[in-house]
Design a protein around this motif. Structure first.
Motif, PDB file in Angstrom:
ATOM      1  N   GLU A 479      -5.676 -36.061   6.227  1.00 56.58           N
ATOM      2  CA  GLU A 479      -4.378 -35.411   5.979  1.00 56.58           C
ATOM      3  C   GLU A 479      -3.981 -35.561   4.511  1.00 56.58           C
ATOM      4  O   GLU A 479      -3.500 -34.626   3.879  1.00 56.58           O
ATOM      5  CB  GLU A 479      -3.284 -36.015   6.869  1.00 56.58           C
ATOM      6  CG  GLU A 479      -3.512 -35.824   8.359  1.00 56.58           C
ATOM      7  CD  GLU A 479      -3.893 -34.388   8.708  1.00 56.58           C
ATOM      8  OE1 GLU A 479      -3.203 -33.460   8.251  1.00 56.58           O
ATOM      9  OE2 GLU A 479      -4.907 -34.187   9.424  1.00 56.58           O
ATOM     10  N   ALA A 480      -4.192 -36.762   3.986  1.00 56.98           N
ATOM     11  CA  ALA A 480      -3.825 -37.020   2.584  1.00 56.98           C
ATOM     12  C   ALA A 480      -4.603 -36.086   1.668  1.00 56.98           C
ATOM     13  O   ALA A 480      -4.065 -35.514   0.720  1.00 56.98           O
ATOM     14  CB  ALA A 480      -4.109 -38.472   2.230  1.00 56.98           C
ATOM     15  N   HIS A 481      -5.873 -35.899   1.986  1.00 55.27           N
ATOM     16  CA  HIS A 481      -6.679 -35.012   1.139  1.00 55.27           C
ATOM     17  C   HIS A 481      -6.210 -33.573   1.249  1.00 55.27           C
ATOM     18  O   HIS A 481      -6.073 -32.865   0.246  1.00 55.27           O
ATOM     19  CB  HIS A 481      -8.161 -35.128   1.507  1.00 55.27           C
ATOM     20  CG  HIS A 481      -9.007 -34.225   0.678  1.00 55.27           C
ATOM     21  ND1 HIS A 481      -9.545 -33.069   1.176  1.00 55.27           N
ATOM     22  CD2 HIS A 481      -9.344 -34.281  -0.629  1.00 55.27           C
ATOM     23  CE1 HIS A 481     -10.203 -32.455   0.198  1.00 55.27           C
ATOM     24  NE2 HIS A 481     -10.095 -33.176  -0.894  1.00 55.27           N
ATOM     25  N   LEU A 482      -5.905 -33.154   2.481  1.00 56.22           N
ATOM     26  CA  LEU A 482      -5.495 -31.757   2.672  1.00 56.22           C
ATOM     27  C   LEU A 482      -4.123 -31.484   2.045  1.00 56.22           C
ATOM     28  O   LEU A 482      -3.800 -30.354   1.714  1.00 56.22           O
ATOM     29  CB  LEU A 482      -5.494 -31.397   4.169  1.00 56.22           C
ATOM     30  CG  LEU A 482      -6.881 -31.458   4.846  1.00 56.22           C
ATOM     31  CD1 LEU A 482      -6.775 -31.179   6.351  1.00 56.22           C
ATOM     32  CD2 LEU A 482      -7.859 -30.467   4.211  1.00 56.22           C
ATOM     33  N   SER A 483      -3.334 -32.551   1.850  1.00 54.63           N
ATOM     34  CA  SER A 483      -1.998 -32.345   1.262  1.00 54.63           C
ATOM     35  C   SER A 483      -2.078 -32.126  -0.255  1.00 54.63           C
ATOM     36  O   SER A 483      -1.097 -31.778  -0.899  1.00 54.63           O
ATOM     37  CB  SER A 483      -1.104 -33.549   1.555  1.00 54.63           C
ATOM     38  OG  SER A 483      -1.492 -34.637   0.734  1.00 54.63           O
ATOM     39  N   HIS A 484      -3.233 -32.351  -0.837  1.00 46.32           N
ATOM     40  CA  HIS A 484      -3.500 -32.072  -2.254  1.00 46.32           C
ATOM     41  C   HIS A 484      -2.649 -32.831  -3.258  1.00 46.32           C
ATOM     42  O   HIS A 484      -2.691 -32.558  -4.430  1.00 46.32           O
ATOM     43  CB  HIS A 484      -3.394 -30.561  -2.578  1.00 46.32           C
ATOM     44  CG  HIS A 484      -4.412 -29.766  -1.861  1.00 46.32           C
ATOM     45  ND1 HIS A 484      -5.759 -29.933  -2.061  1.00 46.32           N
ATOM     46  CD2 HIS A 484      -4.284 -28.820  -0.899  1.00 46.32           C
ATOM     47  CE1 HIS A 484      -6.427 -29.110  -1.267  1.00 46.32           C
ATOM     48  NE2 HIS A 484      -5.546 -28.432  -0.547  1.00 46.32           N
ATOM     49  N   GLY A 485      -1.871 -33.794  -2.815  1.00 45.18           N
ATOM     50  CA  GLY A 485      -1.102 -34.583  -3.786  1.00 45.18           C
ATOM     51  C   GLY A 485      -1.896 -35.804  -4.198  1.00 45.18           C
ATOM     52  O   GLY A 485      -3.123 -35.771  -4.161  1.00 45.18           O
ATOM     53  N   ASP A 486      -1.173 -36.879  -4.593  1.00 47.54           N
ATOM     54  CA  ASP A 486      -1.939 -38.082  -4.880  1.00 47.54           C
ATOM     55  C   ASP A 486      -1.844 -39.081  -3.727  1.00 47.54           C
ATOM     56  O   ASP A 486      -1.955 -40.293  -3.904  1.00 47.54           O
ATOM     57  CB  ASP A 486      -1.578 -38.700  -6.232  1.00 47.54           C
ATOM     58  CG  ASP A 486      -0.084 -38.832  -6.390  1.00 47.54           C
ATOM     59  OD1 ASP A 486       0.612 -38.678  -5.365  1.00 47.54           O
ATOM     60  OD2 ASP A 486       0.363 -39.088  -7.521  1.00 47.54           O
ATOM     61  N   ALA A 487      -1.631 -38.521  -2.510  1.00 43.48           N
ATOM     62  CA  ALA A 487      -1.525 -39.376  -1.327  1.00 43.48           C
ATOM     63  C   ALA A 487      -2.796 -40.200  -1.111  1.00 43.48           C
ATOM     64  O   ALA A 487      -2.738 -41.342  -0.653  1.00 43.48           O
ATOM     65  CB  ALA A 487      -1.237 -38.518  -0.097  1.00 43.48           C
ATOM     66  N   LEU A 488      -3.945 -39.635  -1.454  1.00 44.93           N
ATOM     67  CA  LEU A 488      -5.196 -40.380  -1.260  1.00 44.93           C
ATOM     68  C   LEU A 488      -5.255 -41.599  -2.178  1.00 44.93           C
ATOM     69  O   LEU A 488      -5.682 -42.675  -1.761  1.00 44.93           O
ATOM     70  CB  LEU A 488      -6.403 -39.485  -1.556  1.00 44.93           C
ATOM     71  CG  LEU A 488      -7.140 -38.862  -0.379  1.00 44.93           C
ATOM     72  CD1 LEU A 488      -8.381 -38.134  -0.863  1.00 44.93           C
ATOM     73  CD2 LEU A 488      -7.523 -39.884   0.682  1.00 44.93           C
TER      74      LEU A 488
END
Ligand SMILES: Nc1[nH]c(=O)nc2c1ncn2[C@H]1C[C@H](O)[C@@H](COP(=O)(O)OP(=O)(O)OP(=O)(O)O)O1
Length: 572
Positions: A479-488
């Protein structure tokens, strides 16, 4: 004299071919007329061109330099020598081949003037200075092959090119390793389905292959998951095809798998969509090929895993399993913990590992260490990824992979496990084994975390259509990757990496261990600065059975799993 730090440098890959008439004790050498090594006598060879493998390059260079047309079957890889010239930024990895079948007669070219020399008459004073350390021994078969050597020169020209500052030449693998190409006990095939398309670089793949060859795997088979993956292809082509084979995903491979693999029908619908389906079909296919490759064992790993042993070689271990009629052995896996946000090559730098929970001592301190990880992760996880080990299996008796972790054996064959898994309570099959084990380096750097989830993409919530994925770090990372922010990146800092203080605390309480044998084998320097001597011992996994902890594995696993809530409700 030890020569350290070579593998950390950029290097170019070259060939060096010696056409030979062994019965007459003759070798063809050429006087280099121009360019690198001008004025010296040497074998023939040069740099790999883009897209070329070692053997193709050797054949081309020989033709260009002395007009001989090599017969591929007569070309044998005998070892590799890495040269470092203090006057050149890049190291040179030179792969030595001998050739005993060719067409044509040697002729002078613009680059080389060839002539035959008897072994007794080789003018070492007209050759590269390192040749004095190995060439005659190699020609007279007095040196075990394949060999690996390293030489550091003061310079590459003039008098400096005569000064060897450091040197070492040794057999690639210990004498205990079966002679290559013979189906001897313990001969093993390592298999991996690989993609480095989205990765920062493919250096870990080179380390993966080099480490396993050094530890005595007879062959490595790489399935290149994506035909456009030039990074992977470039790496595999730098190894001799006699040891490292590769197959590229595409119609030909699919056709062969359809023909030879029983599970093809079941997996066909998933092959395009799921890496795990492609792995399973690749593993089954490799197992069908293994006997013809003289490999009696097969081990399938991901390219972020190592089959770790502190011994020189894995061969005696597989020989021992064979002698006890064991057909499958499952190993504990330990999870790598990065201590820095970035690394080019996790195998060469990561040395801190969360031990498998079944190997963690049952002490109050260790329990608080486990709690630290579970509180830290959003879903109460200690390991962020799998904890059911990986298995090696005998070949040629009809076993098929039932998952990436386990093989399905025909009835009546013995299987053992080092995982004292209370969910199965397989007391009969339990076998204490801390070494070898699997080291898993799943996301050992922010860039590697991004790369992993880019490759996996929007994977489904069920494995192969029916096994639901738990709420987990793995799903969160998707999900973090798909959100394209710096969540990863945030996941990495919060749940993956440790600072040096935390690392020391985890080692002290017995959850983490410091293992360095792989770093030594790869001849690199670990990134971590916190490496107390007492924890740098490769035998540490064994001694991590805590002081005062006398429970055997199954009991320990049972109690621990109960304490940690790993047991399924019906078993609690
Ligand atoms: N210290 C050393 N001892 C040795 O025995 N051979 C060495 C050596 N250092 C380099 N070599 C070999 C490797 C290779 O076969 C050859 C150098 O290759 P070249 O420079 O001739 O390559 P290429 O022909 O690709 O280069 P270009 O002429 O630049 O295209 O010398």
């Amino acid at each position: 004299m030890a020569v350290r730090g070579f593998e950390a440098r950029e290097k170019s890959v070259l060939t060096l071919i010696y056409p030979r008439r062994p019965q007459q004790r003759l070798v063809l050498l050429g006087l280099k007329k121009r360019g690198f090594g001008q004025g010296k006598l040497n074998g023939f060879g040069g740099k790999l061109e883009p897209g070329e493998c070692l053997e193709d390059s050797a054949i081309r260079e020989l033709q260009e330099e002395c007009g001989l047309t090599a017969d591929r079957d007569g070309l044998n890889w005998r070892g590799s020598l890495t040269y470092l010239y203090d006057t050149k930024p890049k190291a040179m990895e030179v792969n030595v081949f001998d050739l005993n079948m060719w067409k044509g007669e040697p002729e002078e070219t613009e680059e080389m003037k060839p002539a035959w020399y008897g072994h007794e008459d080789i003018p070492l004073d007209k050759m590269w200075a390192d040749d004095a350390y190995w060439l005659l021994q190699y020609l007279d078969e007095q040196m075990a092959t394949p060999f690996v050597g390293r030489f550091r020169f003061k310079g590459h020209e003039g008098p400096d090119s005569w000064e060897v500052l450091e040197h070492s030449v040794a057999p690639l693998v210990p004498a205990s390793v079966p002679r290559f190409g013979q189906s001897e006990p313990g001969a093993a095939l390592l298999v991996s389905t690989v993609s480095f398309v989205d990765a920062p670089n493919a250096r870990p793949l080179e380390s993966f292959i080099r480490y396993h060859l050094r530890k005595g795997f007879a062959r490595v088979m790489i399935f290149v998951d994506d035909p456009s993956d030039t990074a992977t292809l470039d790496v595999v082509r730098r190894f001799p095809t006699s040891r490292v084979l590769y197959r590229v995903r595409g119609e030909d491979l699919l056709q062969a798998q359809r023909q030879h693999c029983a599970s093809f029908k079941k997996l066909a619908g998933f092959i395009d969509k799921e890496v795990s389906a492609r792995q399973l079909i690749d593993f089954e296919f490799a197992s069908t090929l293994a006997p013809s490759l003289a490999c009696r064992w097969i081990l399938c790993l991901d390219s972020d895993e190592l089959f770790y042993t502190s011994e020189d070689s894995i061969v005696p271990h597989f020989q021992m399993l064979e002698s006890q009629d064991i057909h499958q052995m499952s190993y504990l896996n330990h999870e790598g913990v990065p201590e820095q946000p970035e690394t080019q090559d996790y195998f060469a730098t990561v040395s801190l590992f969360k031990q498998h929970q079944f190997a963690v001592p049952l002490t109050a301190k260790a329990r608080s260490g486990l709690r630290f990880w579970m509180d830290r992760s959003k879903h109460g996880q200690y390991f962020l990824f799998y904890d059911n080990g990986k298995s090696a299996c005998r070949t040629g008796f009809g076993a098929t992979p039932s998952s990436q972790h386990l093989w399905q054996l025909p009835a009546g064959h013995k299987s053992c496990t080092a995982l004292a898994d209370p969910r199965r309570m397989d007391v009969e099959g339990f076998r204490e084994c801390r070494d070898p084990c699997i080291l898993h380096f799943p996301v050992c750097g922010v860039a590697w975390l991004y790369a992993k989830y880019k490759t996996l993409g929007a994977f489904p919530d069920k494995w192969l259509g029916n096994m639901p994925l738990d709420e987990s770090f793995h799903k969160d990372a998707r999900e973090a990757h798909l959100s394209h922010g710096d969540a990863l990146s945030a996941l990495f800092t919060e749940q993956v990496m440790l600072d040096s203080e935390q690392a020391a605390a985890q080692i002290a309480c017995g959850t983490c261990v410091r293992l360095t044998e792989h770093v030594t084998v790869l001849d690199s320097v670990p990134a971590a600065t916190t490496m107390p001597d007492s924890t740098a011992n490769p035998a540490l996994i064994n001694s991590a059975v805590a002081q005062g902890d006398t429970l055997v594995g199954v009991e320990r696993g049972w109690i621990l799993s109960k304490a940690m809530g790993y047991l399924s409700p019906e078993l609690q």
